[in-house]
Design a protein around this motif. Structure first.
Motif, PDB file in Angstrom:
ATOM      1  N   ALA A   5       0.811  -1.217   0.000  1.00  0.00           N
ATOM      2  CA  ALA A   5       0.000   0.000   0.000  1.00  0.00           C
ATOM      3  C   ALA A   5       0.845   1.269   0.000  1.00  0.00           C
ATOM      4  CB  ALA A   5      -0.933   0.013   1.215  1.00  0.00           C
ATOM      5  N   TRP A   6       2.148   1.148   0.259  1.00  0.00           N
ATOM      6  CA  TRP A   6       3.002   2.336   0.295  1.00  0.00           C
ATOM      7  C   TRP A   6       3.142   2.943  -1.090  1.00  0.00           C
ATOM      8  CZ3 TRP A   6       7.743   0.264   3.545  1.00  0.00           C
ATOM      9  CH2 TRP A   6       7.313   0.039   4.866  1.00  0.00           C
ATOM     10  N   PRO A  54       0.936  -7.563   1.359  1.00  0.00           N
ATOM     11  CA  PRO A  54      -0.216  -6.706   1.680  1.00  0.00           C
ATOM     12  C   PRO A  54      -0.096  -6.174   3.106  1.00  0.00           C
ATOM     13  CG  PRO A  54      -0.934  -8.721   0.603  1.00  0.00           C
ATOM     14  CD  PRO A  54       0.521  -8.901   0.923  1.00  0.00           C
ATOM     15  N   ILE A  55      -0.525  -4.939   3.317  1.00  0.00           N
ATOM     16  CA  ILE A  55      -0.384  -4.309   4.622  1.00  0.00           C
ATOM     17  C   ILE A  55      -1.061  -5.124   5.719  1.00  0.00           C
ATOM     18  CG2 ILE A  55      -2.435  -2.855   4.282  1.00  0.00           C
ATOM     19  CD1 ILE A  55       0.789  -1.865   6.176  1.00  0.00           C
ATOM     20  N   GLY A  73     -12.004   8.995   2.538  1.00  0.00           N
ATOM     21  CA  GLY A  73     -11.061   8.165   1.791  1.00  0.00           C
ATOM     22  C   GLY A  73      -9.991   7.611   2.706  1.00  0.00           C
ATOM     23  N   THR A  74      -9.809   6.307   2.693  1.00  0.00           N
ATOM     24  CA  THR A  74      -8.865   5.628   3.577  1.00  0.00           C
ATOM     25  C   THR A  74      -8.115   4.550   2.794  1.00  0.00           C
ATOM     26  OG1 THR A  74     -10.687   4.167   4.255  1.00  0.00           O
ATOM     27  CG2 THR A  74     -10.175   6.011   5.717  1.00  0.00           C
ATOM     28  N   VAL A  75      -7.061   4.023   3.398  1.00  0.00           N
ATOM     29  CA  VAL A  75      -6.276   2.955   2.780  1.00  0.00           C
ATOM     30  C   VAL A  75      -6.689   1.620   3.383  1.00  0.00           C
ATOM     31  CG1 VAL A  75      -3.962   2.027   2.371  1.00  0.00           C
ATOM     32  CG2 VAL A  75      -4.325   4.510   2.377  1.00  0.00           C
ATOM     33  N   LEU A  76      -6.924   0.642   2.538  1.00  0.00           N
ATOM     34  CA  LEU A  76      -7.305  -0.691   2.989  1.00  0.00           C
ATOM     35  C   LEU A  76      -6.255  -1.249   3.945  1.00  0.00           C
ATOM     36  CD1 LEU A  76      -9.291  -3.106   2.598  1.00  0.00           C
ATOM     37  CD2 LEU A  76      -7.745  -3.910   0.798  1.00  0.00           C
ATOM     38  N   ARG A 129      -6.390   0.918  -2.411  1.00  0.00           N
ATOM     39  CA  ARG A 129      -5.222   0.050  -2.215  1.00  0.00           C
ATOM     40  C   ARG A 129      -3.993   0.801  -1.730  1.00  0.00           C
ATOM     41  NH1 ARG A 129      -5.341  -5.194  -1.632  1.00  0.00           N
ATOM     42  NH2 ARG A 129      -3.260  -5.318  -2.515  1.00  0.00           N
ATOM     43  N   SER A 130      -3.918   2.116  -1.979  1.00  0.00           N
ATOM     44  CA  SER A 130      -2.734   2.874  -1.581  1.00  0.00           C
ATOM     45  C   SER A 130      -3.128   4.321  -1.325  1.00  0.00           C
ATOM     46  CB  SER A 130      -1.662   2.826  -2.677  1.00  0.00           C
ATOM     47  OG  SER A 130      -2.093   3.552  -3.820  1.00  0.00           O
ATOM     48  N   GLU A 131      -2.213   5.069  -0.696  1.00  0.00           N
ATOM     49  CA  GLU A 131      -2.509   6.471  -0.421  1.00  0.00           C
ATOM     50  C   GLU A 131      -2.650   7.276  -1.698  1.00  0.00           C
ATOM     51  OE1 GLU A 131      -0.958   9.006   2.486  1.00  0.00           O
ATOM     52  OE2 GLU A 131      -0.720   7.455   3.986  1.00  0.00           O
ATOM     53  N   VAL A 132      -1.862   6.965  -2.709  1.00  0.00           N
ATOM     54  CA  VAL A 132      -1.985   7.736  -3.948  1.00  0.00           C
ATOM     55  C   VAL A 132      -3.353   7.506  -4.578  1.00  0.00           C
ATOM     56  CG1 VAL A 132      -0.934   5.985  -5.458  1.00  0.00           C
ATOM     57  CG2 VAL A 132      -0.810   8.401  -6.067  1.00  0.00           C
ATOM     58  N   GLN A 133      -3.889   6.289  -4.480  1.00  0.00           N
ATOM     59  CA  GLN A 133      -5.227   6.034  -5.013  1.00  0.00           C
ATOM     60  C   GLN A 133      -6.290   6.779  -4.214  1.00  0.00           C
ATOM     61  OE1 GLN A 133      -5.809   1.799  -5.292  1.00  0.00           O
ATOM     62  NE2 GLN A 133      -4.193   1.532  -6.810  1.00  0.00           N
ATOM     63  N   VAL A 134      -6.092   6.867  -2.891  1.00  0.00           N
ATOM     64  CA  VAL A 134      -7.012   7.640  -2.056  1.00  0.00           C
ATOM     65  C   VAL A 134      -7.049   9.092  -2.523  1.00  0.00           C
ATOM     66  CG1 VAL A 134      -7.351   8.586   0.266  1.00  0.00           C
ATOM     67  CG2 VAL A 134      -6.824   6.172  -0.013  1.00  0.00           C
TER      68      VAL A 134
END
Length: 256
Positions: free
Chosen positions: A30-31, A69-70, A134-137, A159-164
Motif C-alpha cells: 500500500a506504500w 499486503p499491509i 477516503g482511507t487505505v485498505l 489500495r494505496s494512499e496515492v489512489q485515495v
C-alpha cells in the motif's frame, strides 16, 4: 600423491566462513512515493527504501525485500518470514506477539484530513457527520475509529494512499486521510489552484524500525546503526532527497 596434495590444500586454505544470510525487510504494497516506489514487485527508490538500504550497507549485509499486503505484514513478521519492519509504530501493532527490539523514533508521521481546493476551510474531524472518508485498505485510524464504529463516518478504502488522493481529486468523496509526505508528493507538480489541502491534523506518530530478536539477526548492531544514522544527520539527508524532513529535532532523536 593426490591425497598428499589434497591434505596440503586443506591445511593452507584456512577455515571456511559461512556467508551471512541477507536481512529480510518488509515492504507494504500500500506504500507509495515518497515512501517507496515499487516496480515489478520490488522497491526501487523512496525514503524508507533508502533508509533500509543504508542500514543494511552499514551492517555489511545484503538486503532482501518482501512486498506483502499491509494486512499481512504483522503476521509475516511474527512467523519469521521477515526480519525487519521499518516505518512502524507500537500503536499500530498493539497485539504483536514475539520477541522484538524497537529502534528509537526515526520520523514523525503527521496524518491529515485532506480536501479539495474548493472545500479547503479548516474542519476538525469531530464536526463531520454522515461523510465518506477516503482511507487505505488495512490502515488503522485510531482518532476516527469511534466515528467509523458508530457509522457517523464511513470508510472508502483504496489500495494505496496515492489512489485515495486520486479519488479525492475527482470528487469521489469530500475528505480523505493521508500523511503529510504523501500529500506533498502528490501536489508537487500540480498548479496551486489544483493542489489538495490539509484541513486538519488528526494524528502525529513517531515511527521507526522493529527487528526480530533471533540468534541469526544482529539486532543490537542494527539498532546502533540506526542511532548513528539519526544522530549523524543521515536520516535527514535521505529525507531531503525527497524534499521533505523527518519532523524530529535536528539536535537528536525524540524520546521514545
Amino acid at each position: 600423491m593426490r591425497l598428499l596434495a589434497l591434505s596440503a590444500v586443506l591445511l593452507t586454505s584456512g577455515p571456511v566462513v559461512a556467508e551471512q544470510a541477507p536481512v529480510r525487510f518488509s515492504i507494504a504494497d500500500a506504500w507509495a512515493m515518497p515512501l517507496v516506489q515499487i516496480e515489478d514487485h520490488q522497491p526501487t527508490s523512496g525514503l524508507i527504501f533508502d533508509i533500509m538500504q543504508s542500514m543494511a550497507a552499514h551492517a555489511n549485509l545484503s538486503a532482501e525485500y518482501r512486498v506483502v499486503p499491509i494486512q499481512r505484514v504483522q503476521r509475516t513478521l511474527e512467523r519469521g518470514a521477515i526480519d525487519v519492519r521499518c516505518y512502524a509504530a507500537q500503536s499500530w501493532m498493539p497485539s504483536l506477539s514475539g520477541d522484538y527490539t524497537w529502534s528509537l523514533p526515526l520520523l514523525i508521521q503527521r496524518d491529515l484530513l485532506i480536501s479539495t481546493p474548493d472545500n479547503a476551510t479548516p474542519r476538525m474531524p469531530d464536526t463531520l457527520k454522515d461523510e465518506t472518508i477516503g482511507t487505505v485498505l488495512g490502515y488503522a485510524y485510531p482518532t476516527l475509529q469511534t466515528a467509523f464504529d458508530n457509522h457517523t463516518l464511513r470508510r472508502d478504502d483504496a489500495r494505496s494512499e496515492v489512489q485515495v488522493l486520486q479519488k479525492l481529486q475527482i470528487h469521489r468523496y469530500r475528505y480523505a486521510v493521508g500523511n503529510q509526505w504523501s500529500l506533498d508528493w502528490f501536489n508537487r507538480n500540480l498548479p496551486d489552484d489544483q493542489k489538495l489541502r490539509g484541513v486538519a491534523v488528526i494524528d502525529e506518530q513517531p515511527v521507526g524500525c522493529i527487528v526480530r530478536n533471533d540468534t541469526d539477526i544482529p539486532a543490537q548492531r542494527l539498532m546502533r546503526i540506526l542511532l548513528r544514522m539519526r544522530m549523524s544527520g543521515e536520516i535527514d539527508r535521505i529525507m531531503s532527497r525527497y524534499s521533505t524532513s523527518s519532523g524530529l529535532p535536528v539536535d537528536g532523536p525524540a524520546a521514545p
